[in-house]
Design an enzyme around this catalytic site. Structure first.
Site, PDB file in Angstrom:
ATOM      1  NE  ARG A 237      -4.286  -1.306   0.091  1.00  0.00           N
ATOM      2  CZ  ARG A 237      -4.421  -2.330  -0.740  1.00  0.00           C
ATOM      3  NH1 ARG A 237      -3.423  -2.639  -1.569  1.00  0.00           N
ATOM      4  NH2 ARG A 237      -5.533  -3.042  -0.756  1.00  0.00           N
ATOM      5  CD  GLU A 266      -3.825   3.454  -5.913  1.00  0.00           C
ATOM      6  OE1 GLU A 266      -4.675   2.771  -6.482  1.00  0.00           O
ATOM      7  OE2 GLU A 266      -2.772   2.990  -5.449  1.00  0.00           O
ATOM      8  CG  HIS A 299      -3.056  -0.475  -7.237  1.00  0.00           C
ATOM      9  ND1 HIS A 299      -3.545   0.203  -6.148  1.00  0.00           N
ATOM     10  CD2 HIS A 299      -3.047  -1.792  -6.875  1.00  0.00           C
ATOM     11  CE1 HIS A 299      -3.829  -0.653  -5.163  1.00  0.00           C
ATOM     12  NE2 HIS A 299      -3.526  -1.864  -5.590  1.00  0.00           N
TER      13      HIS A 299
END
Length: 334
Positions: A237, A266, A299
């Site tokens: 994370r 993000e 991601h």
């Protein structure tokens, strides 16, 4: 309730999997590409069940409006759930469930790939050959992974899978975790934190994020204790890494390389297109300018077929459990 779920954040390549699994479990899945948020929440009005992903952030007031218009079930197809307003779910009696685990290989394989790209200077080398430069430079000389100590920070299911992959490449694998399982002890050599940091040639972050507990766990002090020319990889994370400190360590040539698949806040960076010469943010500009010593993926650690199937299938099983028993073993509402 009719077996219908509105699913948000469904990418084009994911649609066939949703359709197939929806048919398998007898659900009418309404697929939406956009992320559900506090601006477009009205799209979900009059829906009894929604399924979201990590970038779907809906505030307290919007959750109240959804409840007033019939929302009963809020399913997140993710293991992390810091994007879910659990207080709103509890206050408005909205059932909420998550996916406690999915294919650990998805994240671990990306961690391995990014690590090996940095160890073997692959991005650097191919950036030259792409421009027609096929000369061999000093930077193309590299270590072999079997001569490195690979440190796994967080040795849960995913961290253990990563450890096994590197063990298979004959690397020495060390680990740090507050909770040391017997299964992990068979694969990694656990060390006290300071010793772990100082011994590792490569540190791969697999820490679960606990808000208020381990924010910026890998901070300037942590990084300063790492070996010179070591490599840092974060596929956990964004909140557990002080990205500014990590980038500074690359610029100061303390770290030989940095790779991230996650970053704090993000949604401000990932899934958008920027001018690489004008990123509009000093940190984001460094992420671009420090390539190929800094590698960024947006991601995509869980973006594999097996992981996606696990996420969707578990979410649909969560819904089935609610409908048949009124409860769910993966409920986030305690």
């Amino acid at each position: 309730m009719k077996k219908q779920i509105m699913c948000f954040g469904v990418r084009e390549y994911e649609r066939p999997y949703f359709i197939k699994l929806g048919e398998k479990y007898g659900y009418d899945l309404i697929l939406k590409e956009q992320f559900l948020n506090s601006e477009n929440y009205k799209d979900a009005l009059n829906q009894e069940a929604v399924m979201v992903r990590g970038n779907c952030v809906v505030d307290y007031t919007s959750m109240q409006k959804l409840k007033e218009h019939g929302l009963k079930y809020y399913l997140t197809r993710t293991a992390g759930y810091n994007h879910v307003d659990l207080k709103a779910c509890k206050d408005f009696n909205i059932e909420c469930a998550y996916v406690p685990g999915y294919s650990p290989n998805a994240i671990s394989e990306l961690a391995l790939t990014l690590t090996m790209m940095l160890v073997r200077n692959v991005a650097y080398t191919t950036s030259l050959t792409k421009e027609g430069n096929f000369k061999v430079t000093n930077q193309m000389f590299s270590r072999e992974i079997r001569g490195c100590k690979v440190g796994i920070l967080g040795c849960g299911k995913i961290g253990l899978t990563t450890a096994k992959l590197f063990k298979g490449l004959q690397a020495e694998v060390i680990g740090y975790d507050v909770y040391q399982s017997k299964q992990a002890e068979e694969i990694v050599k656990f060390l006290p934190l300071d010793e772990f940091i100082k011994e590792a040639d490569i540190i791969i972050v697999h820490l679960s994020y606990i808000p208020g507990k381990n924010d910026n766990f890998v901070d300037e002090n942590f990084i300063s204790k790492m070996k010179k020319d070591s490599i840092l990889v974060n596929v956990a994370r964004g909140e557990v890494l002080d990205i500014k400190a990590a980038l500074k360590a690359v610029k100061d040539e303390h770290l030989a390389g940095l790779a991230i698949d996650v970053i704090d806040n993000e949604k401000n960076l990932f899934f958008k297109q920027f001018d690489p010469k004008n990123m509009g943010n000093e940190i984001y500009q460094d992420l671009v300018d420090l390539y190929p010593k800094v590698l960024v993926t947006p991601h995509v650690g869980s973006s594999t077929d097996r992981a996606l199937i696990d996420m969707i299938e578990t979410s649909l099983k969560n819904m089935d459990e609610y409908l048949t028993t009124g409860k769910c073993s993966n409920s986030l509402i305690k």
